[in-house]
Design an enzyme around this catalytic site. Structure first.
Site, PDB file in Angstrom:
ATOM      1  CG  ASN A   1      -2.075  -0.930   1.106  1.00 27.06           C
ATOM      2  OD1 ASN A   1      -2.583  -1.146   0.020  1.00 27.06           O
ATOM      3  ND2 ASN A   1      -2.515  -1.499   2.217  1.00 27.06           N
TER       4      ASN A   1
ATOM      5  CB  CYS B   1      -6.479  -5.813  -1.869  1.00 29.75           C
ATOM      6  SG  CYS B   1      -6.995  -5.220  -0.249  1.00 29.75           S
ATOM      7  CG  HIS B   2      -6.402  -9.516   2.332  1.00 24.12           C
ATOM      8  ND1 HIS B   2      -5.067  -9.783   2.501  1.00 24.12           N
ATOM      9  CD2 HIS B   2      -6.687  -8.493   3.161  1.00 24.12           C
ATOM     10  CE1 HIS B   2      -4.569  -8.970   3.404  1.00 24.12           C
ATOM     11  NE2 HIS B   2      -5.527  -8.182   3.836  1.00 24.12           N
TER      12      HIS B   2
ATOM     13  CG  HIS C   1      -8.248  -0.276   0.940  1.00 27.26           C
ATOM     14  ND1 HIS C   1      -7.175   0.227   1.662  1.00 27.26           N
ATOM     15  CD2 HIS C   1      -7.997  -1.606   0.782  1.00 27.26           C
ATOM     16  CE1 HIS C   1      -6.333  -0.758   1.927  1.00 27.26           C
ATOM     17  NE2 HIS C   1      -6.813  -1.877   1.395  1.00 27.26           N
TER      18      HIS C   1
END
Length: 442
Positions: free
Chosen positions: A147, A168-169, A198
């Site tokens: 990030n 990403c998870h 996000h």
């Protein structure tokens, strides 16, 4: 046989999980694995665990370790990037200095002053990685976990010839969480998710062709569920869709939740909240909560005995090995990944933006799907973040301090908390405090 390089391999837990994912596929169990980190001691701990995993499972994979990045990248097919540049000290500055100006960040690694300044200290190293790849493995796929995802992937794609995909998870974890809230089995959930990293949205979430959104709205009225995830349930109520990032992290990207200490306290469970499905961590709402966790995790990893690490191989919900397997075996698979919007995957977001969209993966590579227009209100929220990312990319690539200041001034949370003059003063303080990590702005 694939050659897979792990950059930032000193993080034992993350590297161990990603290696376990690779070894869980028989078609990848003979891979050449190369571990690289600048911290020789941390690297050796990870290498010891990795070799023990290979030996315990009698896999044909090989494991090498080196602190030389160019050597590690030689001939790579896939490069998994989990690096952290600078460590805890600049991270603390990026949280605590904005805090002095009333900008209250729970994490500070994606947007806001923390995210922008993290990008400025991380991007030069990632550009060096990409240029090394151009020289010694130009056809390799860079799978980035570092990030701030959108800023870094946008800049790398803009400035280099390396194919980069951001992973990403948050989509996987949110799918688990909303299945829990709706009272359905996560394995039965079908979803279609798009936006930016996000801040992507579950545009569809169904079980057996029936939307679970009515059940999510009912869950919002349940005190236990609401307390676990208050920010996301508030956005569901006001904007109509469920978003992918956790409540504590998401609260930083918006102007609504972190400018009043009483609101932060109200959204924080009084006795904490035990982590549940999807990584529910509403107790991390207070400013600097993740920084405290980060320091604790570093200490724990440094003190942990290699003998205590679980050597069993299982498959996590991370996407990296799934992508590698799909390409190596020409097995079609769909994942959510971060890519540039050049193909117009999301038609009401800027073409240059880095978007998180469904992607089809097979033997020919990673192919973003067409999403079309997002609901107007969701695109509007996202564009406030994209505006910051755009200026941050310009600042990082052009070494442009004016663009850096514009990025901070356009940030939704910072702008809600400070005057323009205060934001300039904050940038001055951050540049001074982190000067050793920001040579481009010296």
């Amino acid at each position: 046989m694939a050659t897979i390089v792990f950059l930032g391999a000193g993080s034992v837990t993350f590297a161990r999980n990603l290696l376990g994912d690779v070894l869980s596929y028989p078609a990848l169990a003979d891979s050449d694995v190369v571990l690289m980190d600048v911290d020789a001691d941390a690297l050796e701990r990870t290498a010891s665990v990795a070799r023990a995993m290979v030996d315990a499972g009698d896999y044909d994979a090989t494991v090498e370790a080196t602190t030389d990045r160019r050597e590690a990248l030689e001939g790579a097919d896939y490069v998994l990037c989990t690096i952290g540049v600078g460590g805890a000290d600049p991270f603390e500055n990026e949280v605590e200095i904005p805090r002095e100006y009333g900008v209250e960040q729970a994490v500070g690694d994606t947007l806001g002053p923390g995210g922008v300044f993290r990008a400025m200290r991380t991007l030069p190293t990632l550009l060096d990685v990409a240029h090394d790849m151009e020289a010694v493995c130009p056809d390799a796929l860079l799978l980035n976990y570092t990030n701030p995802m959108a800023i870094l992937c946008w800049a790398l794609d803009e400035a280099t010839d390396i194919e980069v995909v951001g992973l990403c998870h948050s989509v996987q974890h949110t799918a688990e969480a909303i299945a829990h809230y709706a009272g359905v089995d996560a394995d039965d959930l079908e979803h279609w998710v798009a936006g930016i990293n996000h801040m992507a949205w579950f545009l569809d979430a169904e079980v057996d062709g029936e939307s679970i959104y009515p059940a999510l709205h009912e869950a919002a009225a349940d005190d236990e569920h609401y307390t676990a995830d208050p920010v996301r349930f508030e956005l569901l109520e006001h904007f109509g869709y469920f978003v992918t990032e956790s409540s504590h992290h998401l609260s930083e990207y918006l102007p609504y939740f972190r400018t009043d200490a009483a609101v932060v306290e109200e959204l924080t469970p009084p006795d904490g909240y035990e982590e549940g499905p999807g990584g529910i961590t509403a107790s991390w709402m207070p400013t600097g909560a993740y920084l405290e966790f980060y320091r604790g995790m570093k200490e724990w990893q440094a003190e942990r005995d290699v003998e205590d690490v679980d050597l069993s191989v299982s498959r996590s919900n991370e996407y990296a090995a799934r992508i590698i397997h799909a390409i190596e075996t020409d097995t079609p698979r769909r994942v959510n990944a971060n890519v540039r919007n050049h193909g117009g995957s999301i038609t009401n977001l800027p073409d240059d933006a880095c978007v998180e969209v469904p992607c089809l993966v097979d033997g020919t590579g990673v192919h973003p799907c067409s999403v079309g227009d997002l609901p107007a209100q969701l695109a509007a929220l996202i564009r406030t973040n994209v505006a910051v990312q755009e200026q941050a990319v310009e600042a990082g690539l052009e070494r442009d301090e004016d663009a850096l200041r514009r990025a901070i001034k356009l940030d939704p949370l910072a702008g809600a908390a400070c005057t323009l003059d205060e934001l300039d003063a904050m940038v001055d303080d951050l540049l001074a405090a982190n000067a050793d990590y920001l040579p481009a702005f010296a």
